[in-house]
Design a protein around this motif. Structure first.
Motif, PDB file in Angstrom:
ATOM      1  N   SER A  22       0.835  -1.201   0.000  1.00 17.92           N
ATOM      2  CA  SER A  22       0.000   0.000   0.000  1.00 17.92           C
ATOM      3  C   SER A  22       0.871   1.253   0.000  1.00 17.92           C
ATOM      4  CB  SER A  22      -0.928   0.006   1.214  1.00 17.92           C
ATOM      5  OG  SER A  22      -0.212   0.330   2.389  1.00 17.92           O
ATOM      6  N   LEU A  23       0.285   2.335  -0.445  1.00 19.87           N
ATOM      7  CA  LEU A  23       0.969   3.618  -0.428  1.00 19.87           C
ATOM      8  C   LEU A  23       1.359   3.985   1.002  1.00 19.87           C
ATOM      9  CD1 LEU A  23       1.927   6.211  -1.787  1.00 19.87           C
ATOM     10  CD2 LEU A  23      -0.415   7.071  -1.623  1.00 19.87           C
ATOM     11  N   ARG A  24       0.574   3.563   1.977  1.00 21.72           N
ATOM     12  CA  ARG A  24       0.866   3.880   3.382  1.00 21.72           C
ATOM     13  C   ARG A  24       2.227   3.335   3.808  1.00 21.72           C
ATOM     14  NH1 ARG A  24       2.208   6.705   6.952  1.00 21.72           N
ATOM     15  NH2 ARG A  24       1.944   6.008   9.072  1.00 21.72           N
ATOM     16  N   TYR A  25       2.634   2.173   3.290  1.00 16.44           N
ATOM     17  CA  TYR A  25       3.945   1.618   3.630  1.00 16.44           C
ATOM     18  C   TYR A  25       5.069   2.530   3.134  1.00 16.44           C
ATOM     19  CZ  TYR A  25       1.449  -2.839   4.429  1.00 16.44           C
ATOM     20  OH  TYR A  25       0.607  -3.815   4.864  1.00 16.44           O
ATOM     21  N   THR A  26       4.914   3.037   1.927  1.00 16.68           N
ATOM     22  CA  THR A  26       5.907   3.945   1.360  1.00 16.68           C
ATOM     23  C   THR A  26       5.937   5.256   2.137  1.00 16.68           C
ATOM     24  OG1 THR A  26       5.557   2.980  -0.825  1.00 16.68           O
ATOM     25  CG2 THR A  26       6.645   5.115  -0.761  1.00 16.68           C
TER      26      THR A  26
END
Length: 115
Positions: A22-26
């Motif tokens: 997910s974008l949240r990990y990045t």
């Protein structure tokens, strides 16, 4: 910071290459890197050392040589894949600590838990 954010990551770091990230990990990796770099800069300034290329030199030196949580955190600031695996391991540690230490206590001694 890692203790709080780790719950957004899976328990199993081996999922690194088999799942969609997910974008949240990045975003979490970027936040971690900014926090780490700010702390490193404060440390270097305090001791009168130069910031230029500090992180890359440290990563090159520590990549395969040392097995320590502090150095694992340093390498995680530079590499997303190392960061992902690091956050999965922090989650497993947190869940273990909550299961084994927190369930039997009315009050948590955070200094004991975070050692």
């Amino acid at each position: 910071w890692s203790w709080d954010v780790c719950m957004e990551f899976p328990r199993d770091g081996s999922l690194l290459t088999t799942m969609e990230h997910s974008l949240r990990y990045t975003e979490a990796h970027q936040e971690y890197r900014q926090l780490f770099e700010a702390r490193a800069e404060q440390y270097l300034q305090y001791f009168g050392l130069e910031l230029d290329n500090f992180l890359q030199m440290a990563v090159d030196y520590l990549s395969g040589a040392v097995d320590d949580d502090v150095f694992e955190g340093l390498v995680a600031s530079e590499s997303y894949s190392t960061f992902f695996i690091y956050m999965c391991s922090v989650r497993r540690r947190r869940e273990w600590a909550e299961r084994t230490m927190c369930s039997a206590m009315d009050e948590i001694d955070w200094s004991e838990l975070m050692r």
